[in-house]
Design a protein around this motif. Sequence first.
Motif, PDB file in Angstrom:
ATOM      1  N   GLY A 144       9.772  -1.992  17.373  1.00  0.00           N
ATOM      2  CA  GLY A 144       8.905  -2.472  18.293  1.00  0.00           C
ATOM      3  C   GLY A 144       7.410  -2.463  17.966  1.00  0.00           C
ATOM      4  N   PHE A 145       6.945  -1.802  16.938  1.00  0.00           N
ATOM      5  CA  PHE A 145       5.704  -1.924  16.396  1.00  0.00           C
ATOM      6  C   PHE A 145       5.400  -3.260  16.038  1.00  0.00           C
ATOM      7  CE2 PHE A 145       6.625   2.662  16.196  1.00  0.00           C
ATOM      8  CZ  PHE A 145       5.627   3.112  17.025  1.00  0.00           C
ATOM      9  N   LYS A 146       4.007  -3.679  16.014  1.00  0.00           N
ATOM     10  CA  LYS A 146       3.714  -4.861  15.372  1.00  0.00           C
ATOM     11  C   LYS A 146       2.673  -4.683  14.178  1.00  0.00           C
ATOM     12  CE  LYS A 146       3.728  -8.099  19.380  1.00  0.00           C
ATOM     13  NZ  LYS A 146       4.818  -7.139  19.924  1.00  0.00           N
ATOM     14  N   LEU A 147       2.821  -5.490  13.174  1.00  0.00           N
ATOM     15  CA  LEU A 147       1.944  -5.379  11.805  1.00  0.00           C
ATOM     16  C   LEU A 147       0.887  -6.353  11.740  1.00  0.00           C
ATOM     17  CD1 LEU A 147       5.269  -4.864  10.003  1.00  0.00           C
ATOM     18  CD2 LEU A 147       3.776  -2.943  10.926  1.00  0.00           C
ATOM     19  N   ALA A 148      -0.185  -6.021  11.050  1.00  0.00           N
ATOM     20  CA  ALA A 148      -1.231  -6.814  10.635  1.00  0.00           C
ATOM     21  C   ALA A 148      -1.721  -6.727   9.229  1.00  0.00           C
ATOM     22  CB  ALA A 148      -2.531  -6.566  11.444  1.00  0.00           C
ATOM     23  N   ILE A 149      -2.127  -7.685   8.480  1.00  0.00           N
ATOM     24  CA  ILE A 149      -2.821  -7.559   7.213  1.00  0.00           C
ATOM     25  C   ILE A 149      -4.248  -7.656   7.385  1.00  0.00           C
ATOM     26  CG2 ILE A 149      -2.930  -8.585   5.071  1.00  0.00           C
ATOM     27  CD1 ILE A 149      -0.497  -9.818   5.031  1.00  0.00           C
ATOM     28  N   ASP A 150      -5.084  -6.651   7.033  1.00  0.00           N
ATOM     29  CA  ASP A 150      -6.546  -6.543   7.228  1.00  0.00           C
ATOM     30  C   ASP A 150      -7.109  -7.195   6.116  1.00  0.00           C
ATOM     31  OD1 ASP A 150      -8.888  -6.313   8.184  1.00  0.00           O
ATOM     32  OD2 ASP A 150      -8.915  -4.347   7.873  1.00  0.00           O
ATOM     33  N   ASP A 151      -8.252  -7.820   6.248  1.00  0.00           N
ATOM     34  CA  ASP A 151      -9.159  -8.492   5.116  1.00  0.00           C
ATOM     35  C   ASP A 151      -8.589  -9.426   4.266  1.00  0.00           C
ATOM     36  OD1 ASP A 151     -11.152  -6.921   5.776  1.00  0.00           O
ATOM     37  OD2 ASP A 151     -10.722  -5.128   4.513  1.00  0.00           O
ATOM     38  N   PHE A 152      -7.520 -10.274   4.910  1.00  0.00           N
ATOM     39  CA  PHE A 152      -6.689 -11.200   4.170  1.00  0.00           C
ATOM     40  C   PHE A 152      -7.867 -12.084   3.471  1.00  0.00           C
ATOM     41  CE2 PHE A 152      -4.192 -14.992   3.131  1.00  0.00           C
ATOM     42  CZ  PHE A 152      -2.941 -14.586   2.661  1.00  0.00           C
ATOM     43  N   GLY A 153      -7.237 -12.303   1.993  1.00  0.00           N
ATOM     44  CA  GLY A 153      -8.111 -13.163   1.114  1.00  0.00           C
ATOM     45  C   GLY A 153      -9.072 -12.325   0.364  1.00  0.00           C
ATOM     46  N   SER A 154      -9.210 -11.146   0.382  1.00  0.00           N
ATOM     47  CA  SER A 154     -10.131 -10.450  -0.295  1.00  0.00           C
ATOM     48  C   SER A 154      -9.352 -10.187  -1.788  1.00  0.00           C
ATOM     49  CB  SER A 154     -10.319  -9.040   0.302  1.00  0.00           C
ATOM     50  OG  SER A 154      -9.139  -8.355   0.532  1.00  0.00           O
ATOM     51  N   GLY A 155      -8.285 -10.413  -1.767  1.00  0.00           N
ATOM     52  CA  GLY A 155      -7.481 -10.001  -3.047  1.00  0.00           C
ATOM     53  C   GLY A 155      -6.213 -10.645  -3.022  1.00  0.00           C
ATOM     54  N   PHE A 156      -5.384 -10.446  -4.162  1.00  0.00           N
ATOM     55  CA  PHE A 156      -3.905 -11.340  -4.389  1.00  0.00           C
ATOM     56  C   PHE A 156      -2.987 -10.646  -3.761  1.00  0.00           C
ATOM     57  CE2 PHE A 156      -6.379 -13.093  -7.885  1.00  0.00           C
ATOM     58  CZ  PHE A 156      -6.340 -14.553  -7.536  1.00  0.00           C
ATOM     59  N   SER A 157      -3.178  -9.117  -3.653  1.00  0.00           N
ATOM     60  CA  SER A 157      -2.135  -8.190  -3.108  1.00  0.00           C
ATOM     61  C   SER A 157      -1.712  -8.766  -1.715  1.00  0.00           C
ATOM     62  CB  SER A 157      -2.393  -6.862  -2.955  1.00  0.00           C
ATOM     63  OG  SER A 157      -2.568  -6.384  -4.251  1.00  0.00           O
ATOM     64  N   SER A 158      -2.696  -9.192  -0.872  1.00  0.00           N
ATOM     65  CA  SER A 158      -2.412  -9.715   0.312  1.00  0.00           C
ATOM     66  C   SER A 158      -1.457 -10.752   0.643  1.00  0.00           C
ATOM     67  CB  SER A 158      -3.709 -10.340   0.866  1.00  0.00           C
ATOM     68  OG  SER A 158      -4.884  -9.412   1.013  1.00  0.00           O
ATOM     69  N   PHE A 159      -1.378 -11.654  -0.327  1.00  0.00           N
ATOM     70  CA  PHE A 159      -0.376 -12.791  -0.369  1.00  0.00           C
ATOM     71  C   PHE A 159       0.911 -12.216  -0.616  1.00  0.00           C
ATOM     72  CE2 PHE A 159      -4.006 -15.144  -1.214  1.00  0.00           C
ATOM     73  CZ  PHE A 159      -3.796 -16.303  -0.377  1.00  0.00           C
ATOM     74  N   HIS A 160       0.938 -11.013  -1.564  1.00  0.00           N
ATOM     75  CA  HIS A 160       2.536 -10.331  -1.716  1.00  0.00           C
ATOM     76  C   HIS A 160       2.939  -9.568  -0.395  1.00  0.00           C
ATOM     77  CE1 HIS A 160       2.914 -10.789  -5.952  1.00  0.00           C
ATOM     78  NE2 HIS A 160       1.597 -10.711  -6.094  1.00  0.00           N
ATOM     79  N   TYR A 161       1.879  -8.909   0.488  1.00  0.00           N
ATOM     80  CA  TYR A 161       2.054  -8.486   1.607  1.00  0.00           C
ATOM     81  C   TYR A 161       2.655  -9.538   2.718  1.00  0.00           C
ATOM     82  CZ  TYR A 161      -0.260  -4.158   0.323  1.00  0.00           C
ATOM     83  OH  TYR A 161      -0.838  -2.913  -0.356  1.00  0.00           O
ATOM     84  N   LEU A 162       2.030 -10.488   2.647  1.00  0.00           N
ATOM     85  CA  LEU A 162       2.450 -11.540   3.686  1.00  0.00           C
ATOM     86  C   LEU A 162       3.885 -12.051   3.142  1.00  0.00           C
ATOM     87  CD1 LEU A 162       1.308 -13.337   5.723  1.00  0.00           C
ATOM     88  CD2 LEU A 162       0.557 -14.956   4.391  1.00  0.00           C
ATOM     89  N   ARG A 163       4.315 -12.119   2.025  1.00  0.00           N
ATOM     90  CA  ARG A 163       5.500 -12.704   1.511  1.00  0.00           C
ATOM     91  C   ARG A 163       6.455 -11.670   1.997  1.00  0.00           C
ATOM     92  NH1 ARG A 163       7.640 -12.228  -3.861  1.00  0.00           N
ATOM     93  NH2 ARG A 163       9.338 -13.782  -4.156  1.00  0.00           N
ATOM     94  N   ARG A 164       6.362 -10.252   1.628  1.00  0.00           N
ATOM     95  CA  ARG A 164       7.176  -9.224   1.659  1.00  0.00           C
ATOM     96  C   ARG A 164       7.455  -8.731   3.051  1.00  0.00           C
ATOM     97  NH1 ARG A 164       7.858  -6.353  -3.735  1.00  0.00           N
ATOM     98  NH2 ARG A 164       9.635  -5.524  -2.728  1.00  0.00           N
ATOM     99  N   PHE A 165       6.662  -8.650   3.885  1.00  0.00           N
ATOM    100  CA  PHE A 165       6.443  -7.976   5.124  1.00  0.00           C
ATOM    101  C   PHE A 165       6.512  -8.835   6.443  1.00  0.00           C
ATOM    102  CE2 PHE A 165       3.449  -4.982   2.338  1.00  0.00           C
ATOM    103  CZ  PHE A 165       4.620  -4.497   1.777  1.00  0.00           C
ATOM    104  N   PRO A 166       7.082  -8.222   7.306  1.00  0.00           N
ATOM    105  CA  PRO A 166       7.412  -9.013   8.687  1.00  0.00           C
ATOM    106  C   PRO A 166       5.852  -8.777   9.361  1.00  0.00           C
ATOM    107  CG  PRO A 166       8.299  -6.747   8.866  1.00  0.00           C
ATOM    108  CD  PRO A 166       7.696  -6.862   7.181  1.00  0.00           C
TER     109      PRO A 166
END
Length: 258
Positions: A155-177
């Motif tokens: 039931g928890f929600k998830l967020a990516i912080d500082d999106f666009g600061s590096g390439f790992s963010s895109f991997h996180y967006l691709r793999r995580f809900p």
Amino acid sequence: DEVVEVFRDSTEKSALVLDAIEERRIIPYFQPILDVATRKIVAYEVLSRIEVGGEIMRAEEFVEIAEKMGVIHRLDALVIERALAQLNELGHDGYVFINLSPRALVLNEFAKNVRQIVSDSGIPRERIVFEITERDTVKNLSLLERFLAELKLEGFKLAIDDFGSGFSSFHYLRRFPIDYLKIEGDFIANMLNSEKDRTFVTSIRSLARDMGITVVAEYVESAEVLDELVGLEVQRAQGYYVGRPGRDLLPADWQPPA
């Protein structure tokens, strides 16, 4: 002499962080998050502070040290416990954004501890948003992916912080809900003066919209920037114009200045 001074300062700060954790001198600060359309505060982000001799240390002064010392999970747990208890006591009925180190999150004991803290707080899991950032990357993305998927199922929600600061963010967006995407603040702060930064913002907004993800703009520091977010269809805003971090919450009827 300069090298010796750096090591001395680092050693002193390490001892200071350990003492603050042992003595539970971790203080939660709250920064409001605005619904751009309704101009209402709908969430607060929890930020860590340490009190030292009556002075307040900001997170950037000690979080990296806590990570290197391997005690970030203890610091995170303390601030979450205190913040949720305080928010519940104040009657906050919106969302709560909480920063978590990916390195701490993959510790099984820490994940169990966080679940128990939230359960004890009385705040529904559906109103808790865990923010992850690529600042502290982990080698085993599969393990992190499993833990985040479990949190989402609970039931928890998830967020990516500082999106666009590096390439790992895109991997996180691709793999995580992911439910929320917080745009790196430098893009927001400069988008009125830089066509490139504005293009980054519009591109990220389009990407999030196509994926059904809510966007939060950071570093919103003026009425002009907030007005621009309306046209860009960015749903949430956070920054000094909306409200600075503090120990208290804003009044329920608060509105941003005209």
